[in-house]
Design a protein around this motif. Structure first.
Motif, PDB file in Angstrom:
ATOM      1  N   ARG A 254      43.749  51.690  44.940  1.00 53.48           N
ATOM      2  CA  ARG A 254      43.571  50.847  43.763  1.00 53.48           C
ATOM      3  C   ARG A 254      44.663  51.102  42.729  1.00 53.48           C
ATOM      4  NH1 ARG A 254      41.794  46.136  42.886  1.00 53.48           N
ATOM      5  NH2 ARG A 254      43.255  45.906  41.194  1.00 53.48           N
TER       6      ARG A 254
ATOM      7  N   PHE B 241      35.445  36.293  49.848  1.00 48.07           N
ATOM      8  CA  PHE B 241      36.677  37.066  49.783  1.00 48.07           C
ATOM      9  C   PHE B 241      37.788  36.387  48.978  1.00 48.07           C
ATOM     10  CE2 PHE B 241      34.499  39.346  53.067  1.00 48.07           C
ATOM     11  CZ  PHE B 241      34.848  40.659  52.801  1.00 48.07           C
ATOM     12  N   THR B 242      37.559  35.158  48.532  1.00 46.91           N
ATOM     13  CA  THR B 242      38.561  34.565  47.644  1.00 46.91           C
ATOM     14  C   THR B 242      38.006  34.429  46.232  1.00 46.91           C
ATOM     15  OG1 THR B 242      37.922  32.343  48.325  1.00 46.91           O
ATOM     16  CG2 THR B 242      39.788  33.317  49.459  1.00 46.91           C
ATOM     17  N   SER B 243      36.799  33.915  46.102  1.00 44.80           N
ATOM     18  CA  SER B 243      36.228  33.732  44.768  1.00 44.80           C
ATOM     19  C   SER B 243      34.760  34.124  44.730  1.00 44.80           C
ATOM     20  CB  SER B 243      36.362  32.275  44.339  1.00 44.80           C
ATOM     21  OG  SER B 243      37.666  31.823  44.517  1.00 44.80           O
ATOM     22  N   PRO B 244      34.476  35.423  44.805  1.00 44.15           N
ATOM     23  CA  PRO B 244      33.069  35.825  44.712  1.00 44.15           C
ATOM     24  C   PRO B 244      32.516  35.449  43.341  1.00 44.15           C
ATOM     25  CG  PRO B 244      34.506  37.726  44.536  1.00 44.15           C
ATOM     26  CD  PRO B 244      35.384  36.567  44.868  1.00 44.15           C
TER      27      PRO B 244
ATOM     28  N   PHE C 141      48.347  46.081  50.942  1.00 41.86           N
ATOM     29  CA  PHE C 141      47.012  46.266  50.374  1.00 41.86           C
ATOM     30  C   PHE C 141      45.982  45.268  50.867  1.00 41.86           C
ATOM     31  CE2 PHE C 141      50.112  47.774  47.191  1.00 41.86           C
ATOM     32  CZ  PHE C 141      49.722  49.095  47.111  1.00 41.86           C
ATOM     33  N   GLN C 142      46.427  44.244  51.567  1.00 36.51           N
ATOM     34  CA  GLN C 142      45.497  43.186  51.997  1.00 36.51           C
ATOM     35  C   GLN C 142      44.518  42.825  50.881  1.00 36.51           C
ATOM     36  OE1 GLN C 142      44.456  45.598  55.313  1.00 36.51           O
ATOM     37  NE2 GLN C 142      46.668  45.725  55.379  1.00 36.51           N
TER      38      GLN C 142
ATOM     39  N   TYR D 127      43.196  29.007  38.036  1.00 32.95           N
ATOM     40  CA  TYR D 127      42.692  29.330  39.379  1.00 32.95           C
ATOM     41  C   TYR D 127      42.620  30.845  39.565  1.00 32.95           C
ATOM     42  CZ  TYR D 127      42.266  30.107  44.299  1.00 32.95           C
ATOM     43  OH  TYR D 127      41.836  30.581  45.510  1.00 32.95           O
TER      44      TYR D 127
ATOM     45  N   GLN E  82      37.986  44.373  55.558  1.00 29.85           N
ATOM     46  CA  GLN E  82      38.873  43.442  56.242  1.00 29.85           C
ATOM     47  C   GLN E  82      38.222  42.946  57.523  1.00 29.85           C
ATOM     48  OE1 GLN E  82      41.263  42.294  54.682  1.00 29.85           O
ATOM     49  NE2 GLN E  82      41.149  43.799  53.056  1.00 29.85           N
TER      50      GLN E  82
ATOM     51  N   ILE F  18      34.784  44.606  46.434  1.00 33.72           N
ATOM     52  CA  ILE F  18      35.728  44.248  47.500  1.00 33.72           C
ATOM     53  C   ILE F  18      37.186  44.459  47.087  1.00 33.72           C
ATOM     54  CG2 ILE F  18      34.156  42.640  48.665  1.00 33.72           C
ATOM     55  CD1 ILE F  18      35.696  40.365  47.529  1.00 33.72           C
ATOM     56  N   THR F  19      37.450  44.526  45.783  1.00 32.16           N
ATOM     57  CA  THR F  19      38.827  44.813  45.381  1.00 32.16           C
ATOM     58  C   THR F  19      39.035  46.313  45.168  1.00 32.16           C
ATOM     59  OG1 THR F  19      38.275  44.427  43.062  1.00 32.16           O
ATOM     60  CG2 THR F  19      39.192  42.572  44.274  1.00 32.16           C
ATOM     61  N   GLY F  20      38.017  47.112  45.514  1.00 32.51           N
ATOM     62  CA  GLY F  20      38.192  48.562  45.469  1.00 32.51           C
ATOM     63  C   GLY F  20      38.129  49.149  44.077  1.00 32.51           C
TER      64      GLY F  20
ATOM     65  N   MET G 146      41.052  45.228  50.502  1.00 32.22           N
ATOM     66  CA  MET G 146      41.841  46.427  50.235  1.00 32.22           C
ATOM     67  C   MET G 146      41.053  47.671  50.578  1.00 32.22           C
ATOM     68  SD  MET G 146      43.436  47.317  46.650  1.00 32.22           S
ATOM     69  CE  MET G 146      42.789  48.864  46.241  1.00 32.22           C
ATOM     70  N   ALA G 147      41.766  48.669  51.034  1.00 32.58           N
ATOM     71  CA  ALA G 147      41.084  49.924  51.349  1.00 32.58           C
ATOM     72  C   ALA G 147      40.299  50.358  50.126  1.00 32.58           C
ATOM     73  CB  ALA G 147      42.099  50.988  51.725  1.00 32.58           C
ATOM     74  N   ASN G 148      39.133  50.857  50.414  1.00 31.56           N
ATOM     75  CA  ASN G 148      38.232  51.122  49.316  1.00 31.56           C
ATOM     76  C   ASN G 148      38.466  52.498  48.722  1.00 31.56           C
ATOM     77  OD1 ASN G 148      36.327  50.160  47.720  1.00 31.56           O
ATOM     78  ND2 ASN G 148      34.590  50.595  49.054  1.00 31.56           N
TER      79      ASN G 148
ATOM     80  N   GLY H  41      38.967  31.234  39.832  1.00 35.40           N
ATOM     81  CA  GLY H  41      38.704  30.872  41.224  1.00 35.40           C
ATOM     82  C   GLY H  41      38.446  29.385  41.413  1.00 35.40           C
TER      83      GLY H  41
ATOM     84  N   VAL I 149      42.035  41.017  48.228  1.00 28.62           N
ATOM     85  CA  VAL I 149      41.014  39.973  48.326  1.00 28.62           C
ATOM     86  C   VAL I 149      40.596  39.558  46.920  1.00 28.62           C
ATOM     87  CG1 VAL I 149      40.087  40.727  50.538  1.00 28.62           C
ATOM     88  CG2 VAL I 149      39.167  41.703  48.444  1.00 28.62           C
ATOM     89  N   ALA I 150      39.808  38.491  46.853  1.00 27.69           N
ATOM     90  CA  ALA I 150      39.202  38.019  45.619  1.00 27.69           C
ATOM     91  C   ALA I 150      40.243  37.903  44.488  1.00 27.69           C
ATOM     92  CB  ALA I 150      38.030  38.916  45.240  1.00 27.69           C
ATOM     93  N   LEU I 151      39.918  38.457  43.316  1.00 25.02           N
ATOM     94  CA  LEU I 151      40.810  38.319  42.166  1.00 25.02           C
ATOM     95  C   LEU I 151      42.231  38.790  42.502  1.00 25.02           C
ATOM     96  CD1 LEU I 151      41.330  37.764  39.149  1.00 25.02           C
ATOM     97  CD2 LEU I 151      40.513  40.062  38.659  1.00 25.02           C
ATOM     98  N   ASP I 152      42.331  39.902  43.228  1.00 22.94           N
ATOM     99  CA  ASP I 152      43.656  40.426  43.570  1.00 22.94           C
ATOM    100  C   ASP I 152      44.437  39.416  44.410  1.00 22.94           C
ATOM    101  OD1 ASP I 152      42.976  42.774  42.298  1.00 22.94           O
ATOM    102  OD2 ASP I 152      42.314  43.764  44.134  1.00 22.94           O
ATOM    103  N   LEU I 153      43.740  38.812  45.365  1.00 19.15           N
ATOM    104  CA  LEU I 153      44.399  37.838  46.242  1.00 19.15           C
ATOM    105  C   LEU I 153      44.813  36.603  45.451  1.00 19.15           C
ATOM    106  CD1 LEU I 153      45.235  36.972  49.072  1.00 19.15           C
ATOM    107  CD2 LEU I 153      42.925  36.123  49.440  1.00 19.15           C
ATOM    108  N   ARG I 154      43.909  36.148  44.597  1.00 21.58           N
ATOM    109  CA  ARG I 154      44.235  34.956  43.797  1.00 21.58           C
ATOM    110  C   ARG I 154      45.413  35.254  42.874  1.00 21.58           C
ATOM    111  NH1 ARG I 154      38.623  34.934  42.675  1.00 21.58           N
ATOM    112  NH2 ARG I 154      39.049  35.152  40.467  1.00 21.58           N
TER     113      ARG I 154
ATOM    114  N   GLU J 158      33.087  41.293  43.232  1.00 25.64           N
ATOM    115  CA  GLU J 158      34.525  41.325  42.969  1.00 25.64           C
ATOM    116  C   GLU J 158      35.021  42.773  42.872  1.00 25.64           C
ATOM    117  OE1 GLU J 158      36.455  38.265  41.285  1.00 25.64           O
ATOM    118  OE2 GLU J 158      37.958  39.515  42.202  1.00 25.64           O
TER     119      GLU J 158
ATOM    120  N   ASP K  20      47.441  48.535  41.394  1.00 27.78           N
ATOM    121  CA  ASP K  20      47.581  48.165  39.984  1.00 27.78           C
ATOM    122  C   ASP K  20      49.001  48.408  39.476  1.00 27.78           C
ATOM    123  OD1 ASP K  20      45.032  47.215  39.724  1.00 27.78           O
ATOM    124  OD2 ASP K  20      44.182  49.108  39.044  1.00 27.78           O
TER     125      ASP K  20
END
Lengths: 233, 252
Positions: free
Chosen positions: A8, B235-238, A76-77, A212, B208, B247-249, A1-3, A216, A79-84, B244, A12
């Motif tokens: 953000r 990028f999926t489970s740091p 938002f593309q 999950y 990205q 990368i999630t801003g 996601m754009a930083n 994760g 990643v990590a927790l947001d993607l999961r 975390e 949210d």
């Protein structure tokens, strides 16, 4: 996601909206199960019809959640927790929609036996329905609080649902052996019990996704249930 | 099969009294793309520059620890810096072609290293421009000024120039930050192709981009290397909460 902080915040806010929709879907699924069982117990055709028709609302809401999730991925593309989280919400909405389908399935079968007296008082089927409601409730709570311990407990609760399903099967088998005229209604009741048992499995899926999403790591609901007694049962 | 090209141990870097890199330990796998991510000032560019001793030029900069390239420490007193930088090439944030022709830009390095033969040079230039996916666009204008190329083409020219001396490693410091999306996509594609021949280490602010092009991602924060792992996992489970959050801003 754009930083960026604005990104953000928007993410949210979108997340909050999609989570609210998921909770709404959860309570509709719960209502479908409860309504179907109530209709069966009271032989209430109008209520059964309402449950069946209500399935469209669940389908629409599921569709809406899926669209929201795709929009969030595109915008938002994550990643990590947001993607999961988004991916889990997509899976969970499917499971909840299926639970709703199963509720409506129960209502459809129930309508077939409204014209005749019940061959036995209904005790275990309503109990199953009640357990499933409790499980959905707890799963939604675990989702909102990101509570993995609770999610695992819910998996364990499915043991009781499976026990009830087997018990109902044995009991109805007995009634069928006693009197072949019971066969038609007993078969329908077995179908209902099976629908509820399947709903329980979908709730354990919800819990797998919650764990999950939060940690994760993939878990199998079976790991939190008592050891299998044998598949021939 | 997977061998480490660089092995960095307990690397500390100071700019005067500023402790810019703190006890960095990490491995850079060979023939793969490693992305360094982290907020501005976290030390990722400083770290990148340690890999071919570009920090030597900065007054007041001191480095301790080991940076092993194929097992030997590049900070050893006996290291031949010219040779090191031939092995470890670099591409910068802004395209910086020399004010000369396209051909001469690419031939500059080989000439410096003693290649004088016209035919050899022509072959090197063509091959390098092919590797950097620029050949088809410039084959008929090789003797035009490099500065007349577009930004994206200039950056690919810089990659060709780096590749011309046949390095083993390419360091890239935000190579697409001055480029438009199309030129960026072109460079990203190129980076993916380069990894079959070279070890690529790339600093990027675009997360990205790191997710798209790298095999390994290392996250830096305040001079520390917080987490290093396969890009997919990062990028999926740091594993680290700070990764975390970054990368999630949630910060940065």
């Amino acid at each position: 996601m754009a930083n960026s902080l604005t990104g953000r915040k928007e993410f949210d806010e979108s997340l909050l909206r999609i989570e609210q929709n998921l909770l709404k879907l959860g309570s509709l699924a719960e209502e479908a199960i409860a309504g179907a069982i109530w209709a069966l117990q009271k032989q209430d055709d109008a209520l059964a019809l309402k449950v069946i028709e209500g399935d469209d609302v669940l389908d629409d809401l599921t569709q809406e959640i899926n669209e929201q999730a795709l929009m969030m991925i595109a915008r938002f593309q994550p990643v990590a927790l947001d993607l999961r989280t988004i991916s889990s919400i997509l899976h969970m909405s499917t499971d909840l929609e299926r639970i709703g389908d199963l509720g409506s399935g129960v209502a459809k079968v129930a309508r077939k036996i409204f014209h005749e007296p019940l061959i036995k008082p209904l005790i275990d089927i309503p109990r199953m329905g009640e357990r499933i409601r409790e499980m959905i409730d707890a799963a939604l709570k675990a989702f909102m609080n990101r509570d993995c311990a609770l999610a695992r407990e819910v998996c364990a609760m499915d043991d009781e649902v499976d026990d009830l399903d087997r018990q109902i099967f044995r009991e109805l088998l007995m009634l069928m052996m006693q009197n072949p005229r019971n066969i038609e209604q007993a078969t329908h009741l077995i179908l209902i019990s099976r629908n509820l048992e399947r709903a329980g499995d979908h709730v354990t899926n919800l819990c797998e996704h919650i764990v999950y999403m939060t940690t994760g790591t993939f878990i199998k609901a079976g790991d939190f249930r008592r050891p299998h007694e044998g598949k021939n049962e | 099969m997977e061998k480490d090209k660089f092995s960095v141990r307990d690397l500390d870097l100071f700019y005067g009294s500023n402790h810019a890199l703190k006890k960095i330990n990490l491995q850079v796998p060979e023939r793969s793309v490693t992305a360094l991510i982290g907020p501005s000032g976290c030390g990722k560019s400083s770290f990148l520059r340690c890999l071919n001793r570009m920090n030597d030029f900065i007054p007041g900069c001191s480095v301790t620890g080991r940076v092993e390239l194929d097992g030997s420490d590049i900070y050893d007193a006996g290291t031949d810096l010219i040779h090191l930088r031939r092995r470890v090439g670099m591409v910068f944030q802004r395209p910086n072609p020399f004010p000369m022709s396209i051909f001469d830009n690419v031939a500059y390095g080989p000439r410096l290293h003693g290649d004088r033969d016209r035919n050899t040079l022509r072959d090197i230039v063509e091959e390098s421009l092919r590797v950097s996916a620029l050949w088809n666009e410039v084959r008929d204008i090789l003797h035009s000024p490099a500065l007349a190329l577009s930004g994206g083409q200039q950056q690919r020219l810089c990659i060709a120039r780096a590749v011309a001396v046949q390095p083993e490693v390419l360091l890239m410091d935000e190579p697409t930050s001055a480029l438009d999306p199309m030129a960026t996509a072109r460079i990203e594609e190129l980076v993916r192709e380069l990894r079959t021949r070279y070890t690529v280490v790339i600093v990027t602010h675009n997360m990205q981009q790191a997710a798209r092009i790298s095999d390994t991602t290392d996250f830096f924060l305040s001079g520390e290397m917080v987490e290093s792992g396969p890009t997919q996992q990062m990028f999926t489970s740091p594993r680290d909460k700070r990764t975390e959050d970054y990368i999630t801003g949630r910060f940065g």
